[in-house]
Design a protein around this motif. Structure first.
Motif, PDB file in Angstrom:
ATOM      1  N   SER A 318      47.845  51.080  -5.587  1.00 35.32           N
ATOM      2  CA  SER A 318      48.214  52.428  -6.021  1.00 35.32           C
ATOM      3  C   SER A 318      48.202  52.543  -7.541  1.00 35.32           C
ATOM      4  O   SER A 318      48.057  53.635  -8.093  1.00 35.32           O
ATOM      5  CB  SER A 318      49.590  52.820  -5.466  1.00 35.32           C
ATOM      6  N   THR A 319      48.337  51.419  -8.245  1.00 37.74           N
ATOM      7  CA  THR A 319      48.252  51.424  -9.709  1.00 37.74           C
ATOM      8  C   THR A 319      46.809  51.583 -10.167  1.00 37.74           C
ATOM      9  O   THR A 319      46.521  52.315 -11.120  1.00 37.74           O
ATOM     10  CB  THR A 319      48.843  50.117 -10.286  1.00 37.74           C
ATOM     11  N   LYS A 322      44.788  55.531  -9.162  1.00 36.34           N
ATOM     12  CA  LYS A 322      45.795  56.544  -9.462  1.00 36.34           C
ATOM     13  C   LYS A 322      45.404  57.930  -8.964  1.00 36.34           C
ATOM     14  O   LYS A 322      46.270  58.756  -8.704  1.00 36.34           O
ATOM     15  CB  LYS A 322      46.018  56.613 -10.973  1.00 36.34           C
ATOM     16  N   ASP A 323      44.094  58.190  -8.893  1.00 34.39           N
ATOM     17  CA  ASP A 323      43.659  59.534  -8.524  1.00 34.39           C
ATOM     18  C   ASP A 323      43.930  59.846  -7.060  1.00 34.39           C
ATOM     19  O   ASP A 323      43.843  60.985  -6.635  1.00 34.39           O
ATOM     20  CB  ASP A 323      42.172  59.716  -8.837  1.00 34.39           C
ATOM     21  N   SER A 324      44.244  58.812  -6.287  1.00 34.36           N
ATOM     22  CA  SER A 324      44.538  59.027  -4.866  1.00 34.36           C
ATOM     23  C   SER A 324      46.035  59.322  -4.720  1.00 34.36           C
ATOM     24  O   SER A 324      46.829  58.460  -4.361  1.00 34.36           O
ATOM     25  CB  SER A 324      44.152  57.791  -4.052  1.00 34.36           C
ATOM     26  N   GLU A 325      46.418  60.552  -5.011  1.00 32.86           N
ATOM     27  CA  GLU A 325      47.832  60.927  -5.057  1.00 32.86           C
ATOM     28  C   GLU A 325      48.539  60.715  -3.722  1.00 32.86           C
ATOM     29  O   GLU A 325      49.654  60.209  -3.667  1.00 32.86           O
ATOM     30  CB  GLU A 325      47.953  62.395  -5.481  1.00 32.86           C
ATOM     31  N   ARG A 326      47.865  61.096  -2.636  1.00 36.43           N
ATOM     32  CA  ARG A 326      48.487  60.944  -1.318  1.00 36.43           C
ATOM     33  C   ARG A 326      48.685  59.475  -0.974  1.00 36.43           C
ATOM     34  O   ARG A 326      49.716  59.090  -0.421  1.00 36.43           O
ATOM     35  CB  ARG A 326      47.623  61.639  -0.259  1.00 36.43           C
ATOM     36  N   ASN A 328      49.140  57.026  -3.077  1.00 40.02           N
ATOM     37  CA  ASN A 328      50.255  56.550  -3.890  1.00 40.02           C
ATOM     38  C   ASN A 328      51.597  56.983  -3.313  1.00 40.02           C
ATOM     39  O   ASN A 328      52.573  56.234  -3.325  1.00 40.02           O
ATOM     40  CB  ASN A 328      50.121  57.069  -5.323  1.00 40.02           C
ATOM     41  N   GLU A 329      51.623  58.203  -2.795  1.00 37.13           N
ATOM     42  CA  GLU A 329      52.848  58.724  -2.198  1.00 37.13           C
ATOM     43  C   GLU A 329      53.234  57.915  -0.966  1.00 37.13           C
ATOM     44  O   GLU A 329      54.402  57.539  -0.784  1.00 37.13           O
ATOM     45  CB  GLU A 329      52.623  60.192  -1.826  1.00 37.13           C
ATOM     46  N   SER A 332      54.379  54.408  -1.959  1.00 28.51           N
ATOM     47  CA  SER A 332      55.719  54.482  -2.540  1.00 28.51           C
ATOM     48  C   SER A 332      56.785  54.628  -1.459  1.00 28.51           C
ATOM     49  O   SER A 332      57.824  53.961  -1.500  1.00 28.51           O
ATOM     50  CB  SER A 332      55.784  55.662  -3.514  1.00 28.51           C
ATOM     51  N   ASN A 466      45.659  61.283   6.525  1.00 34.81           N
ATOM     52  CA  ASN A 466      46.716  60.458   5.908  1.00 34.81           C
ATOM     53  C   ASN A 466      48.063  60.603   6.593  1.00 34.81           C
ATOM     54  O   ASN A 466      49.123  60.571   5.943  1.00 34.81           O
ATOM     55  CB  ASN A 466      46.862  60.769   4.417  1.00 34.81           C
TER      56      ASN A 466
END
Length: 501
Positions: A318-319, A322-326, A328-329, A332, A466
């Motif tokens: 996820s670092t 970064k452009d893959s917001e979903r 990363n969510e 997290s 997702n």
């Protein structure tokens, strides 16, 4: 910085057998065939057919395939897991491996994560347990240092890096000075340093063979590292070390285009990976202490592997992306939940709160509400039935490591009745034999936080919307009320996303 102990046994052991991208991708394709039960002979035959494996005989060796799987695990392409109940064994690919097989996202960035995640101790390495170091992070960190001209020479790798057992922040900056001082030495002075080490030929021949011919070559074929030559380093001289009692010598020489002969070699990061590497190192410096079986919250080797190949790996992923917001969510959410399960507040409230967004990842979810308090369930979830227009409710009871002693099934059943729920899922880091006996014959099932996280992560990151399907967990729960369903959910995950061996 520590005084380095240099012996053949006391060093970084970098696994051999895999040295090429062509050794990796066809193997993954072969074991990804879900139309049949894969075994070592099947894999061997498939690789023979594609030309990716050439045994020493026409028949080849199925045991070599087992070694190949171990090498893939060492280089963080996945890990082996055995279901404790069914005894079935699976190869569970990391997210980077899944992306490579699907050809979906930049390959080199995916494999950069593999390198970054490599550590000692390692579940697939015989390196001495004295070594506690994120050696992949250390290599990447040094390759981002302008002071070092963004490179590591093979001779300094095998004389210095190979023997570092641990590192802290002060050590790291001292190491840079040590490397710079070493570079100032003449070739003859360096050669004498090697000779002064007892049994030096055998030690450094092995180190050089592993780092140059396997480790560096593999990552260079995935365009993570570049192997280059420098005519000016060591006055153009190369080091040679006799490998055992053979007539084979290992040397640090590299060919340079349009130049005759070999020149001292070094590795560097691919130019486009320097900035992503710096982003990783900001969040995860190389001097952190690697997680191991010593950690009191790691209860087994399987726990350890899931931490390394799933939880940590997803944090790195996820670092980088970064452009893959979903994505990363999702990462997290599931990672936060597993952390709260182990380290959350004593009253369990932080764990309850972390479970709410995880249960909202299920596409059948209509509402997830934290109720908590005396006399009621922790979470009340309303779901849509996949087979008709009906709805149903379930209770979720959160029991963090600090908050559970007794499940009190009578109280949980009262909560089920109070909310007219189908059943209750108890989520906890672990369940004792007593916990399992407590729920026998009740409308209660037990599921570990780690397997719930793994299920949500695999489902969400492999589906276009997702989201995860709750129906699988619901069906297992209804068919196994009064049981710990962890191994059944884990089997479903592995059957769907793992590679059966």
């Amino acid at each position: 910085m520590e005084k380095l102990k240099r012996t053949k046994e006391h060093r970084w052991i970098l696994q051999k057998n895999i040295s090429s991208r062509d050794h990796v991708v066809p193997f993954l394709d072969a074991i990804s065939d879900k139309t049949k039960s894969i075994n070592n002979n099947d894999i061997k035959q498939e690789l023979f057919n594609t030309g990716a494996y050439k045994g020493r005989s026409k028949k080849g060796s199925a045991s070599t395939m087992g070694v190949r799987k171990s090498q893939l695990a060492f280089y963080m392409f996945g890990y082996s897991q055995k279901n404790l109940k069914t005894k079935e064994e699976y190869f569970i690919p990391t997210i980077s491996t899944s992306n490579i097989v699907r050809g979906t996202i930049e390959e080199s960035k995916n494999v950069l994560i593999n390198l970054f995640s490599m550590q000692y101790p390692h579940p697939y390495s015989k390196t001495d347990l004295d070594f506690e170091i994120y050696f992949g992070r250390l290599i990447i960190s040094l390759l981002t240092e302008e002071k070092l001209n963004n490179r590591i020479y093979f001779d300094e790798f095998i004389y210095i890096l190979n023997f570092i057992t641990s590192i802290n922040e002060n050590d790291y900056y001292e190491l840079i000075d040590v490397l710079l001082d070493y570079r100032k030495l003449s070739y003859q002075n360096k050669k004498q340093k090697f000779i002064d080490v007892p049994n030096y030929e055998s030690i450094f021949a092995n180190c050089l063979h592993e780092v140059k011919n396997y480790f560096s070559r593999l990552f260079s074929e995935f365009n993570v590292l570049e192997i280059c030559g420098d005519p000016l380093h060591n006055e153009g001289h190369i080091f040679k070390f006799q490998h055992g009692n053979t007539k084979t010598f290992r040397n640090d020489g590299v060919k340079i285009k349009n130049k005759k002969g070999n020149f001292p070699g070094y590795i560097k990061l691919a130019d486009d990976l320097i900035e992503p590497s710096k982003e990783l190192l900001k969040k995860f410096p190389c001097w952190e202490i690697p997680i191991s079986l010593k950690d009191p919250n790691i209860f087994s080797k399987d726990d350890w592997k899931e931490e390394l190949y799933e939880i940590d790996f997803l944090n790195y992923y996820s670092t980088i992306f970064k452009d893959s917001e979903r994505v990363n969510e999702i990462v997290s959410m599931v990672n936060h939940m597993t952390q709260e399960a182990k380290y959350g507040t004593k009253d369990g409230k932080s764990f309850e709160q972390s479970l709410k967004p995880v249960f909202e990842l299920f596409r059948e979810n209509l509402n997830v509400e934290i109720i908590s308090g005396s006399g009621n369930t922790d979470l009340l979830c309303a779901f849509e039935n996949s087979f008709d227009d009906g709805t149903y409710k379930i209770n979720v009871e959160a029991k963090s490591r600090k908050s559970y002693v007794d499940l009190n099934p009578s109280r949980l059943e009262r909560h089920i009745s109070l909310n007219a729920s189908k059943y209750c899922i108890v989520v906890s880091p672990r369940f004792s034999k007593g916990n399992r006996l407590d729920i026998e014959g009740k409308s209660i099932v037990a599921l570990t936080a780690e397997v719930l996280a793994k299920y949500c992560e695999k489902e969400c990151l492999n589906d276009k919307d997702n989201m995860a399907s709750f129906e699988t967990i619901n069906q297992i729960s209804l068919e196994h009320l009064g049981e710990d369903i962890t191994y059944l959910v884990d089997k479903k995950i592995n059957d769907k996303y793992g590679l059966k061996l």
